[in-house]
Every structure is written in structure tokens, then in C-alpha cells.
Write a protein that holds these residues in place. Structure first.
Motif, PDB file in Angstrom:
ATOM      1  N   VAL A  39       6.770  28.934  21.017  1.00  0.00           N
ATOM      2  CA  VAL A  39       5.822  28.541  22.060  1.00  0.00           C
ATOM      3  C   VAL A  39       5.299  27.120  21.880  1.00  0.00           C
ATOM      4  O   VAL A  39       4.725  26.556  22.813  1.00  0.00           O
ATOM      5  CB  VAL A  39       4.644  29.548  22.174  1.00  0.00           C
ATOM      6  CG1 VAL A  39       5.155  30.896  22.646  1.00  0.00           C
ATOM      7  CG2 VAL A  39       3.885  29.682  20.860  1.00  0.00           C
ATOM      8  N   ALA A  40       5.475  26.527  20.694  1.00  0.00           N
ATOM      9  CA  ALA A  40       5.020  25.146  20.478  1.00  0.00           C
ATOM     10  C   ALA A  40       5.707  24.557  19.255  1.00  0.00           C
ATOM     11  O   ALA A  40       6.057  25.273  18.320  1.00  0.00           O
ATOM     12  CB  ALA A  40       3.503  25.111  20.273  1.00  0.00           C
ATOM     13  N   ALA A  55       6.025  21.584  12.582  1.00  0.00           N
ATOM     14  CA  ALA A  55       5.356  22.880  12.615  1.00  0.00           C
ATOM     15  C   ALA A  55       5.834  23.592  13.878  1.00  0.00           C
ATOM     16  O   ALA A  55       5.936  22.974  14.939  1.00  0.00           O
ATOM     17  CB  ALA A  55       3.847  22.711  12.635  1.00  0.00           C
ATOM     18  N   VAL A  56       6.140  24.869  13.754  1.00  0.00           N
ATOM     19  CA  VAL A  56       6.670  25.662  14.850  1.00  0.00           C
ATOM     20  C   VAL A  56       5.786  26.887  15.025  1.00  0.00           C
ATOM     21  O   VAL A  56       5.561  27.626  14.070  1.00  0.00           O
ATOM     22  CB  VAL A  56       8.119  26.117  14.556  1.00  0.00           C
ATOM     23  CG1 VAL A  56       8.691  26.899  15.719  1.00  0.00           C
ATOM     24  CG2 VAL A  56       8.996  24.947  14.186  1.00  0.00           C
ATOM     25  N   THR A  57       5.290  27.097  16.236  1.00  0.00           N
ATOM     26  CA  THR A  57       4.478  28.276  16.519  1.00  0.00           C
ATOM     27  C   THR A  57       5.324  29.281  17.283  1.00  0.00           C
ATOM     28  O   THR A  57       5.926  28.950  18.310  1.00  0.00           O
ATOM     29  CB  THR A  57       3.217  27.907  17.325  1.00  0.00           C
ATOM     30  OG1 THR A  57       2.461  26.945  16.572  1.00  0.00           O
ATOM     31  CG2 THR A  57       2.348  29.131  17.580  1.00  0.00           C
ATOM     32  N   LEU A  58       5.345  30.499  16.754  1.00  0.00           N
ATOM     33  CA  LEU A  58       6.106  31.596  17.344  1.00  0.00           C
ATOM     34  C   LEU A  58       5.138  32.652  17.863  1.00  0.00           C
ATOM     35  O   LEU A  58       4.063  32.838  17.296  1.00  0.00           O
ATOM     36  CB  LEU A  58       7.019  32.236  16.297  1.00  0.00           C
ATOM     37  CG  LEU A  58       7.977  31.312  15.562  1.00  0.00           C
ATOM     38  CD1 LEU A  58       8.615  32.036  14.400  1.00  0.00           C
ATOM     39  CD2 LEU A  58       9.030  30.794  16.519  1.00  0.00           C
ATOM     40  N   GLU A  59       5.553  33.320  18.925  1.00  0.00           N
ATOM     41  CA  GLU A  59       4.726  34.397  19.464  1.00  0.00           C
ATOM     42  C   GLU A  59       5.579  35.653  19.620  1.00  0.00           C
ATOM     43  O   GLU A  59       6.681  35.612  20.166  1.00  0.00           O
ATOM     44  CB  GLU A  59       4.145  34.004  20.822  1.00  0.00           C
ATOM     45  CG  GLU A  59       3.153  35.020  21.358  1.00  0.00           C
ATOM     46  CD  GLU A  59       2.465  34.551  22.625  1.00  0.00           C
ATOM     47  OE1 GLU A  59       2.556  35.270  23.639  1.00  0.00           O
ATOM     48  OE2 GLU A  59       1.860  33.459  22.599  1.00  0.00           O
ATOM     49  N   ALA A  60       5.038  36.767  19.128  1.00  0.00           N
ATOM     50  CA  ALA A  60       5.710  38.055  19.245  1.00  0.00           C
ATOM     51  C   ALA A  60       5.369  38.681  20.592  1.00  0.00           C
ATOM     52  O   ALA A  60       4.467  38.223  21.301  1.00  0.00           O
ATOM     53  CB  ALA A  60       5.281  38.976  18.110  1.00  0.00           C
TER      54      ALA A  60
END
Length: 158
Positions: free
Chosen positions: A149-150, A92-97
Motif C-alpha cells: 500500500v506504500a 520501507a514497504v507498508t503491506l496491508e492484509a
């Protein structure tokens, strides 16, 4: 027109085969369970349609069973490495704009992809853009620039 040239039954027996992807059939452990469930479901549907004499239902169930049996036969279960920080299959990949909005994607097999639930196929453009990247890397998506971010290598519950 002569009746000799007219097909009388409904034609379900002429259903085209479901196309099977030419890509490797990488699956998560959850995905393997889902494939096995679908195969079992269509085995039951085929038996039920046969018992009722439902030719159309049997043809449809048989086609689906052939598809899911083929997908099970060439499935390659892959577990993400537990200590990796680079994005790989199953993670799982967390992205931040830039505006602070976050989006999480899990990279999964083609048959288990559900984009609205955040599960994307490993062959999709977004997954390909993420693979091999690290926390802190930025990627360009149709929605704009986003930063990783994670990452989470823990497998998804079956």
C-alpha cells in the motif's frame, strides 16, 4: 596422561572465525555507520583487554574486530532512488492484509537486519518477494496474502 598433550590455557585463542556472508555486502548509510561503530567498539575492547592482560577478552575482541573490519572493507553503500515506486534496497514497504492489519518492513543489509523492528535483510525470502514490486501488487507471505500500500525511499536516520 602426559601433560605434553593437554592444552593448559582457556582456549579462547581457538575461537572459530565468525562466518562472513558470501552475498554482496549491501548496506544503507545507517548500516555503514553501525558497522563503523562496531569496529571502533572492538578496537577499544581489544586495547582494554590487552592493557589488563586478559587473553580471553583480547581473543574475543580480536575475532569481532576481524569480522567488522572485513564487513567494512567490502561494504557497498546503496541509496534508494528518490523517485522510484518499485521496491528496492533501502526502502520501507507498508503491506496491508485482508483484515486491514498493516506491517512495514525496511529492506536493509544483513548486518543491520532486526526483524522485530521491521528491518529485514535484502537476502531474506520476504525481501526477495518484495523487490521489484509496486504499490498495489499483492504478495504471498507465511501470514497470507498482503497488498503493498506504500513505499518510502527516505533514508532511515543514523
Amino acid at each position: 596422561m602426559s601433560r605434553a598433550f593437554v592444552k593448559e590455557d582457556g582456549g579462547a585463542d581457538t575461537l572459530p572465525e565468525r562466518p562472513v556472508s558470501p552475498n554482496r555486502n549491501l548496506v544503507t548509510r545507517r548500516g555503514l555507520v553501525l558497522i563503523e561503530r562496531e569496529a571502533a567498539r572492538y578496537r577499544e575492547a581489544l586495547a582494554s583487554a590487552g592493557a589488563r592482560g586478559d587473553r580471553d577478552g583480547a581473543a574475543q575482541a580480536s575475532r569481532e574486530l576481524r569480522y567488522w573490519s572485513a564487513r567494512r572493507a567490502n561494504a557497498e553503500p546503496v541509496d534508494p532512488p528518490q523517485q522510484a515506486e518499485a521496491v528496492t534496497f533501502g526502502m520501507a514497504v507498508t503491506l496491508e492484509a485482508e483484515d486491514g492489519k498493516r506491517r512495514t518492513f525496511r529492506i536493509v543489509g544483513e548486518d543491520e537486519a532486526e526483524p522485530k523492528d521491521g528491518r529485514i535483510a535484502w537476502v531474506s525470502p520476504v525481501a526477495r518477494a518484495l523487490m521489484g514490486k509496486w504499490v498495489g501488487d499483492e504478495i504471498t507471505l507465511p501470514a497470507g496474502e498482503m497488498e503493498i500500500v506504500a513505499v518510502d525511499a527516505a533514508p532511515e536516520a543514523e
